[in-house]
Design an enzyme around this catalytic site. Sequence first.
Site, PDB file in Angstrom:
ATOM      1  N   LYS A  48     -27.672 -31.472   1.003  1.00 48.51           N
ATOM      2  CA  LYS A  48     -27.419 -30.911  -0.324  1.00 48.51           C
ATOM      3  C   LYS A  48     -25.955 -31.050  -0.746  1.00 48.51           C
ATOM      4  O   LYS A  48     -25.673 -31.274  -1.929  1.00 48.51           O
ATOM      5  CB  LYS A  48     -27.839 -29.453  -0.375  1.00 48.51           C
ATOM      6  CG  LYS A  48     -27.013 -28.488   0.465  1.00 48.51           C
ATOM      7  CD  LYS A  48     -27.505 -27.070   0.331  1.00 48.51           C
ATOM      8  CE  LYS A  48     -26.685 -26.107   1.185  1.00 48.51           C
ATOM      9  NZ  LYS A  48     -25.282 -26.031   0.735  1.00 48.51           N
ATOM     10  N   THR A  49     -25.024 -30.918   0.209  1.00 48.74           N
ATOM     11  CA  THR A  49     -23.611 -31.056  -0.134  1.00 48.74           C
ATOM     12  C   THR A  49     -23.316 -32.462  -0.623  1.00 48.74           C
ATOM     13  O   THR A  49     -22.568 -32.670  -1.583  1.00 48.74           O
ATOM     14  CB  THR A  49     -22.728 -30.731   1.087  1.00 48.74           C
ATOM     15  OG1 THR A  49     -23.053 -29.423   1.565  1.00 48.74           O
ATOM     16  CG2 THR A  49     -21.254 -30.774   0.721  1.00 48.74           C
ATOM     17  N   ASP A 234     -23.990 -23.961  -5.903  1.00 50.76           N
ATOM     18  CA  ASP A 234     -24.546 -24.175  -4.569  1.00 50.76           C
ATOM     19  C   ASP A 234     -25.101 -22.857  -4.030  1.00 50.76           C
ATOM     20  O   ASP A 234     -24.695 -21.777  -4.457  1.00 50.76           O
ATOM     21  CB  ASP A 234     -23.450 -24.701  -3.646  1.00 50.76           C
ATOM     22  CG  ASP A 234     -23.983 -25.226  -2.324  1.00 50.76           C
ATOM     23  OD1 ASP A 234     -25.208 -25.402  -2.204  1.00 50.76           O
ATOM     24  OD2 ASP A 234     -23.168 -25.463  -1.408  1.00 50.76           O
ATOM     25  N   GLU A 235     -26.045 -22.924  -3.091  1.00 48.94           N
ATOM     26  CA  GLU A 235     -26.626 -21.734  -2.442  1.00 48.94           C
ATOM     27  C   GLU A 235     -27.122 -20.726  -3.474  1.00 48.94           C
ATOM     28  O   GLU A 235     -26.855 -19.525  -3.378  1.00 48.94           O
ATOM     29  CB  GLU A 235     -25.598 -21.077  -1.506  1.00 48.94           C
ATOM     30  CG  GLU A 235     -24.988 -21.994  -0.467  1.00 48.94           C
ATOM     31  CD  GLU A 235     -25.931 -22.321   0.686  1.00 48.94           C
ATOM     32  OE1 GLU A 235     -27.127 -21.968   0.599  1.00 48.94           O
ATOM     33  OE2 GLU A 235     -25.472 -22.927   1.669  1.00 48.94           O
ATOM     34  N   GLN A 265     -33.896 -19.875   2.910  1.00 52.33           N
ATOM     35  CA  GLN A 265     -32.614 -19.575   3.545  1.00 52.33           C
ATOM     36  C   GLN A 265     -31.877 -18.435   2.841  1.00 52.33           C
ATOM     37  O   GLN A 265     -30.661 -18.302   2.975  1.00 52.33           O
ATOM     38  CB  GLN A 265     -31.740 -20.832   3.586  1.00 52.33           C
ATOM     39  CG  GLN A 265     -32.355 -21.962   4.415  1.00 52.33           C
ATOM     40  CD  GLN A 265     -31.428 -23.149   4.556  1.00 52.33           C
ATOM     41  OE1 GLN A 265     -30.410 -23.094   5.249  1.00 52.33           O
ATOM     42  NE2 GLN A 265     -31.781 -24.238   3.912  1.00 52.33           N
ATOM     43  N   ARG A 615     -30.380 -24.554  12.624  1.00 52.52           N
ATOM     44  CA  ARG A 615     -29.009 -24.987  12.921  1.00 52.52           C
ATOM     45  C   ARG A 615     -29.002 -25.943  14.113  1.00 52.52           C
ATOM     46  O   ARG A 615     -28.015 -26.632  14.354  1.00 52.52           O
ATOM     47  CB  ARG A 615     -28.113 -23.797  13.294  1.00 52.52           C
ATOM     48  CG  ARG A 615     -27.944 -22.675  12.285  1.00 52.52           C
ATOM     49  CD  ARG A 615     -27.530 -23.121  10.922  1.00 52.52           C
ATOM     50  NE  ARG A 615     -28.703 -23.298  10.078  1.00 52.52           N
ATOM     51  CZ  ARG A 615     -28.701 -23.934   8.915  1.00 52.52           C
ATOM     52  NH1 ARG A 615     -27.592 -24.493   8.478  1.00 52.52           N
ATOM     53  NH2 ARG A 615     -29.801 -24.050   8.199  1.00 52.52           N
TER      54      ARG A 615
END
Length: 743
Positions: A48-49, A234-235, A265, A615
């Site tokens: 996504k980044t 973002d997020e 998330q 993770r």
Amino acid sequence: MRLHAADGLLKVLGTDMAILKHLNDKQAAAAMHSPGPALILAGAGSGKTRVLAYRIAHLVMEQGIPPRSILAVTFTNKAAREMKERLERLIGPSTAEMWLGTFHSVGLRILKENSQLAGVPPHFTVYDNDDQIALIKESIKELNLSEGFARPKSVLAHINRAKNENIPPTHYKTEAKDFYREMIAAVYKRYQEKLRKNCAFDFGDLICEPIRLFQRNPSILKDYQSRFIHMLVDEYQDTNRAQYHLINLLTEGHRNLYVVGDPDQSIYGWRGADISNILDFHRDFPDATVYKLEQNYRSTGYILKAADSLVRNNLKRMDKTLWTAREDGEKVTFRMTRNEYHEAETVAGIVTETMIREPSRRYSDFAVFYRTNAQSRVFEEYFLRHSIPYTIVGGLRFYERREIKDSLAYLRLIVNPGDSLSLKRIINTPPRGVGKATFNKVSVIASETKTSLYEAFKEACRRDLLSRTKVPQFIRLLEDLKARLDTMSPHELFHTLIRDSGYLEMWEKEKTDDAESRIENLHELGSAIRNFEDAGDGRGLPEFLDQVALISDVDGYEDKHNRITMMTLHSAKGLEFPIILMVGMEEGLFPHARSLENPDALEEERRLCYVGMTRAMERLYLFAARQRTVFGEPRFQGQSVFIDEISPEFIEIGNSFGPEEDRNGIYGSVRDYPTGHSDYGETKTTADLPWRVGMRVRHRSFGTGMIKSVDGVGESVKLTVAFDGVGPKKLMVNYAPLVPLED
């Protein structure tokens, strides 16, 4: 709401855009989105980044959007730094013209640009949690309330929640339904008044005050709307209602809102995050396009499948299926241990054995995740005894140390003399002869003259009321440094201040190891100021203090050393490690006991587990302790329901002790036994038994209880059982050692 199909998109469009050649088709489609609202549903490890960065590069390089017209919001300073570095590689130095930072840094910048309209001086102070608690305590005392009833931390939690929802003191008071809430409202009102008197804001204000600024000044809002014609967030799943309002205000004209997130998330509900912001995105923007990023580049197949099988038990989510081109790898491993000490020993054993078996491994390849900070103690003790290097993320931060907070209070007072909280902290540190009587005398002057505490001390000096103290010399030093604020470099000012104030000498006279460590930290702070100064762009002391105020735990995490990383699951968001060891997988610990009666809270705990699992890049180990000491008492909590919810084909279940210990079924995992095994001689297949609500049952670890609900059929039957003295547990009957106590 449109779902965008992107397979073969670049070939269809025939584009040869160099900036998109490193993206897969779905990422490229998202990056090249046409004007208008968009939701990028980005699964864990899906890049996504990268997509956000290439979206901005596409706007600037292909669409001709000026960088100054783009506002990009991240959730951590670390993420903002990484985004800026990536963009500098893509589009060059023009990135500096863009607004790129956290919600709080954006809010701070808006308030700095409009400080007069916001009713504060340009160099106001941003208070951290410790400052907030101190101000709450003052407010409680002034209202003649008891801290036994109005507990400062609890009161602050209520106030922070109110600000997360953009509820000011006046509205909070009108909505108060009982005496306790009315008391909170009174403290909230006094607390806000004291913030303003100190020319200060807290973190919640950095979002709420820009909203109020815009509501009171529509022309100012219109200026920002005209400037920022594209906003990227973002997020998005972690935004609270106040941030939601701010976003909508800034984008209501052009509607070019581009949000990236993943409901699976969303793990910060406890601090105000509202998952409905992303789940209901289509309600606010029915014409929005949804892009699903489902290819995971981080984890092996088994890890992804195990995590997906867990999170699918949630109802509040948007459907997606993560996949990877990587091989399946090893199954997720679950091990039941005897107790928390055996758990630490087992974790250390896996680390040591892996490094022997794979010589290229480093300690930094491993991370230990836990639900609560208290769980780290046993691991710290074991690792120290066995010389295993480790680092803890989220412990006492550099900027939380006493000597650093003292130094920052000195600096804040020079920049903002109205900051009475900082003055109270350092007026008698080192001792300057200011006792309670002297302080009360000066406070009366402040009240009579309606000035700040600092101005009252100056007035007391003019009246020669403090000649027996060292305050006059201290005030002269501060006044001299204030006058030189624009001509003296920040690091020179800092060193002059701690030397001439006597603060450095105070620690030098102590001559202890602790004092030596504090002196080293003071020099490190000087280095931090110098490094900030050397970065250029005319950044002075006020800007340094602003940066420090916005630093968070994870911002300070860097994998510089060859050590095992230990952290809470909440701190792990946004990170990745080759090998993850998640501990404390027990009912009542994870999921936390507070969530067991609340379906929404239980779903958030499950999302937290999902975040931890995803993770892991190569291997994932899960651990539980059959017995754990809690509040000084041994408890047998049983393995987490989350272990039961992971599909059996993706997880290997076992224990970490010999068959002799396990022969009596004391320590083993509930999956260690064949279906239907029990300590009471039952041999039927448990899924075939006539389970029903109200039936009394017995469990090997939890004892007796009553079935409260029955879900599913056949081998997928799941029961909720209220056990006597233990509480409710969710169990898969095909695996649980459960026996009916009636026909």
